[in-house]
Design a protein around this motif. Sequence first.
Motif, PDB file in Angstrom:
ATOM      1  N   PRO A  84       0.813  -1.224   0.000  1.00 27.65           N
ATOM      2  CA  PRO A  84       0.000   0.000   0.000  1.00 27.65           C
ATOM      3  C   PRO A  84       0.845   1.272   0.000  1.00 27.65           C
ATOM      4  CG  PRO A  84      -0.824  -1.554   1.628  1.00 27.65           C
ATOM      5  CD  PRO A  84       0.491  -2.094   1.143  1.00 27.65           C
ATOM      6  N   LEU A  85       1.982   1.236   0.720  1.00 30.64           N
ATOM      7  CA  LEU A  85       2.848   2.410   0.775  1.00 30.64           C
ATOM      8  C   LEU A  85       3.447   2.705  -0.602  1.00 30.64           C
ATOM      9  CD1 LEU A  85       4.296   4.622   2.359  1.00 30.64           C
ATOM     10  CD2 LEU A  85       6.045   2.929   2.980  1.00 30.64           C
ATOM     11  N   LEU A  86       3.906   1.662  -1.303  1.00 30.30           N
ATOM     12  CA  LEU A  86       4.474   1.867  -2.638  1.00 30.30           C
ATOM     13  C   LEU A  86       3.411   2.383  -3.612  1.00 30.30           C
ATOM     14  CD1 LEU A  86       6.793  -1.269  -2.984  1.00 30.30           C
ATOM     15  CD2 LEU A  86       7.450   1.099  -2.467  1.00 30.30           C
ATOM     16  N   LEU A  87       2.202   1.849  -3.488  1.00 27.42           N
ATOM     17  CA  LEU A  87       1.109   2.366  -4.315  1.00 27.42           C
ATOM     18  C   LEU A  87       0.866   3.849  -4.053  1.00 27.42           C
ATOM     19  CD1 LEU A  87      -1.796  -0.272  -4.447  1.00 27.42           C
ATOM     20  CD2 LEU A  87      -0.400   0.555  -6.333  1.00 27.42           C
ATOM     21  N   MET A  88       0.882   4.229  -2.771  1.00 30.43           N
ATOM     22  CA  MET A  88       0.663   5.633  -2.436  1.00 30.43           C
ATOM     23  C   MET A  88       1.829   6.500  -2.890  1.00 30.43           C
ATOM     24  SD  MET A  88      -1.415   7.853  -1.421  1.00 30.43           S
ATOM     25  CE  MET A  88      -2.751   6.844  -0.773  1.00 30.43           C
ATOM     26  N   TYR A  89       3.048   5.956  -2.931  1.00 37.26           N
ATOM     27  CA  TYR A  89       4.175   6.701  -3.506  1.00 37.26           C
ATOM     28  C   TYR A  89       3.862   7.065  -4.958  1.00 37.26           C
ATOM     29  CZ  TYR A  89       7.960   6.411  -0.036  1.00 37.26           C
ATOM     30  OH  TYR A  89       8.761   6.588   1.060  1.00 37.26           O
ATOM     31  N   VAL A  90       3.400   6.081  -5.718  1.00 37.36           N
ATOM     32  CA  VAL A  90       3.092   6.317  -7.138  1.00 37.36           C
ATOM     33  C   VAL A  90       1.950   7.322  -7.276  1.00 37.36           C
ATOM     34  CG1 VAL A  90       2.291   5.249  -9.284  1.00 37.36           C
ATOM     35  CG2 VAL A  90       3.927   4.039  -7.807  1.00 37.36           C
ATOM     36  N   ILE A  91       0.898   7.115  -6.471  1.00 39.84           N
ATOM     37  CA  ILE A  91      -0.256   8.018  -6.528  1.00 39.84           C
ATOM     38  C   ILE A  91       0.160   9.442  -6.170  1.00 39.84           C
ATOM     39  CG2 ILE A  91      -2.486   8.569  -5.446  1.00 39.84           C
ATOM     40  CD1 ILE A  91      -2.871   5.516  -5.104  1.00 39.84           C
ATOM     41  N   SER A  92       1.008   9.595  -5.162  1.00 41.58           N
ATOM     42  CA  SER A  92       1.416  10.934  -4.744  1.00 41.58           C
ATOM     43  C   SER A  92       2.304  11.604  -5.790  1.00 41.58           C
ATOM     44  CB  SER A  92       2.114  10.889  -3.381  1.00 41.58           C
ATOM     45  OG  SER A  92       3.310  10.154  -3.454  1.00 41.58           O
ATOM     46  N   LEU A  93       3.134  10.822  -6.489  1.00 44.94           N
ATOM     47  CA  LEU A  93       3.942  11.391  -7.569  1.00 44.94           C
ATOM     48  C   LEU A  93       3.058  11.938  -8.682  1.00 44.94           C
ATOM     49  CD1 LEU A  93       6.854   8.795  -7.832  1.00 44.94           C
ATOM     50  CD2 LEU A  93       7.096  11.219  -7.260  1.00 44.94           C
ATOM     51  N   VAL A  94       2.059  11.152  -9.055  1.00 41.73           N
ATOM     52  CA  VAL A  94       1.138  11.591 -10.109  1.00 41.73           C
ATOM     53  C   VAL A  94       0.310  12.778  -9.641  1.00 41.73           C
ATOM     54  CG1 VAL A  94      -0.840  10.915 -11.529  1.00 41.73           C
ATOM     55  CG2 VAL A  94       1.046   9.292 -11.143  1.00 41.73           C
ATOM     56  N   ALA A  95      -0.246  12.680  -8.424  1.00 41.91           N
ATOM     57  CA  ALA A  95      -1.078  13.763  -7.892  1.00 41.91           C
ATOM     58  C   ALA A  95      -0.268  15.049  -7.746  1.00 41.91           C
ATOM     59  CB  ALA A  95      -1.669  13.358  -6.542  1.00 41.91           C
ATOM     60  N   GLY A  96       0.982  14.930  -7.294  1.00 44.36           N
ATOM     61  CA  GLY A  96       1.834  16.109  -7.151  1.00 44.36           C
ATOM     62  C   GLY A  96       2.106  16.776  -8.471  1.00 44.36           C
ATOM     63  N   PHE A  97       2.355  15.988  -9.509  1.00 44.57           N
ATOM     64  CA  PHE A  97       2.607  16.542 -10.840  1.00 44.57           C
ATOM     65  C   PHE A  97       1.381  17.292 -11.360  1.00 44.57           C
ATOM     66  CE2 PHE A  97       2.329  16.144 -15.483  1.00 44.57           C
ATOM     67  CZ  PHE A  97       3.503  16.785 -15.842  1.00 44.57           C
ATOM     68  N   VAL A  98       0.219  16.653 -11.235  1.00 45.93           N
ATOM     69  CA  VAL A  98      -1.022  17.286 -11.687  1.00 45.93           C
ATOM     70  C   VAL A  98      -1.289  18.563 -10.896  1.00 45.93           C
ATOM     71  CG1 VAL A  98      -3.530  17.019 -11.832  1.00 45.93           C
ATOM     72  CG2 VAL A  98      -2.028  15.111 -12.476  1.00 45.93           C
ATOM     73  N   TRP A  99      -1.094  18.503  -9.594  1.00 48.24           N
ATOM     74  CA  TRP A  99      -1.352  19.670  -8.726  1.00 48.24           C
ATOM     75  C   TRP A  99      -0.462  20.845  -9.108  1.00 48.24           C
ATOM     76  CZ3 TRP A  99      -5.432  18.897  -5.544  1.00 48.24           C
ATOM     77  CH2 TRP A  99      -5.757  19.894  -4.621  1.00 48.24           C
ATOM     78  N   GLU A 100       0.812  20.554  -9.392  1.00 53.65           N
ATOM     79  CA  GLU A 100       1.738  21.619  -9.768  1.00 53.65           C
ATOM     80  C   GLU A 100       1.366  22.240 -11.106  1.00 53.65           C
ATOM     81  OE1 GLU A 100       5.797  20.381  -9.546  1.00 53.65           O
ATOM     82  OE2 GLU A 100       5.810  20.339  -7.352  1.00 53.65           O
ATOM     83  N   GLN A 101       0.867  21.399 -12.040  1.00 55.14           N
ATOM     84  CA  GLN A 101       0.463  21.927 -13.339  1.00 55.14           C
ATOM     85  C   GLN A 101      -0.782  22.798 -13.218  1.00 55.14           C
ATOM     86  OE1 GLN A 101       2.632  21.408 -15.884  1.00 55.14           O
ATOM     87  NE2 GLN A 101       3.717  20.338 -14.231  1.00 55.14           N
ATOM     88  N   VAL A 102      -1.718  22.390 -12.393  1.00 56.01           N
ATOM     89  CA  VAL A 102      -2.997  23.108 -12.274  1.00 56.01           C
ATOM     90  C   VAL A 102      -2.859  24.365 -11.423  1.00 56.01           C
ATOM     91  CG1 VAL A 102      -5.364  22.961 -11.398  1.00 56.01           C
ATOM     92  CG2 VAL A 102      -4.362  21.021 -12.637  1.00 56.01           C
ATOM     93  N   TYR A 103      -2.175  24.250 -10.287  1.00 59.01           N
ATOM     94  CA  TYR A 103      -2.118  25.355  -9.335  1.00 59.01           C
ATOM     95  C   TYR A 103      -0.773  26.093  -9.327  1.00 59.01           C
ATOM     96  CZ  TYR A 103      -6.436  23.349  -7.529  1.00 59.01           C
ATOM     97  OH  TYR A 103      -7.725  22.871  -7.403  1.00 59.01           O
ATOM     98  N   ALA A 104       0.183  25.637 -10.116  1.00 57.01           N
ATOM     99  CA  ALA A 104       1.499  26.283 -10.205  1.00 57.01           C
ATOM    100  C   ALA A 104       2.119  26.467  -8.810  1.00 57.01           C
ATOM    101  CB  ALA A 104       1.393  27.628 -10.929  1.00 57.01           C
ATOM    102  N   ARG A 105       2.004  25.437  -7.996  1.00 62.32           N
ATOM    103  CA  ARG A 105       2.546  25.481  -6.635  1.00 62.32           C
ATOM    104  C   ARG A 105       3.336  24.219  -6.372  1.00 62.32           C
ATOM    105  NH1 ARG A 105       0.803  23.880  -1.541  1.00 62.32           N
ATOM    106  NH2 ARG A 105      -1.187  23.111  -2.336  1.00 62.32           N
TER     107      ARG A 105
END
Length: 328
Positions: A84-105
């Motif tokens: 579960p932790l490794l899955l959340m690592y992958v999810i957080s990498l993707v979510a972080g990338f999307v968040w930075e693109q959308v909110y420029a933060r």
Amino acid sequence: MKQHFQQIDILKGLAIIAVLLLHSLSREQLIASYAVFHIWQAVPIFMVLMGLNLGMSYSSKTLHFDQLYTPHYFQKKALRIIFPLLLMYVISLVAGFVWEQVYAREVYTLGWKNLIGVLPVSGKGNYFITLLLQSLIVLPLIGYTFNRWPVRTSLVLVFVEIVFQLIAYQIPYFEEDRYLYDAALFRYFSAIALGLWLSRLITTSDKRYSWLLLIAGIGSGLYLYFHQSQGISLPYIRPEWQAQLFLTFPYAALLIFAGILAFPQQSGFAVLQTIATIGKASYHIFLAQVLYFGLVQDDMDIALNLAVCLIAGGVFYWLESYLSKKLS
């Protein structure tokens, strides 16, 4: 066969909800509501439950040392904790990338600490993941020694915790970066010991020694009261976690014992079943909330925080359980 106590799932469910509330309320709100007696007990309750589950899983076994760290043990823990932790690592990498693109933060927390449990997008309470990873190595040895020498093992655990606190007070590095101190399993050794003793108390019909827990819990509660209301502080121990140390953990153990006595061992009542289901998914909900609080800036909307983290954690629990079954 290990006996199942629905009360434990209920307590875990209440504790993870308390974690979400703890991370949603301001410090002023927590102090004003005397959260040190309820919401702030979430992590101590999880740590005492860790010892309780360890004691229950080892109580009916006569293990030799070479049976502790077997391939089966590591496979089981890898599926339950690491996957579960490794899955959340992958999810957080993707979510972080999307968040930075959308909110420029910038939201990534990349560095060497990712190797010890810090998510690529890290929010409140991430230290508990590192605690959990340490427990995979330490708990089998503690359970093994407690089964053979319960009193001596308990005394050693308390002694090691106190010595660690005294040494940590002298380490200047913790002034600059508290993470390794926050995430040190040594800080919770006495909580684990209490959980081990509690496992013996709840699995026997003989409750004559429960008065010891009652007295220790009341004394612990008095310390918490004076610590918060009178500002009493212990010398030579770091101030950040003086509401969570060997003097306070008996209060958490007493709360757990009261919960086990108050809740039924099995119940079809919808509310209790729902809270128990949340408890079963508590690890996944915790991982989801670490990511969530790492992404959002305005985290004061309590209802939104609860809804997002519980739903996202529940979906993650269902998804990960499906994938892990396929793997196993």
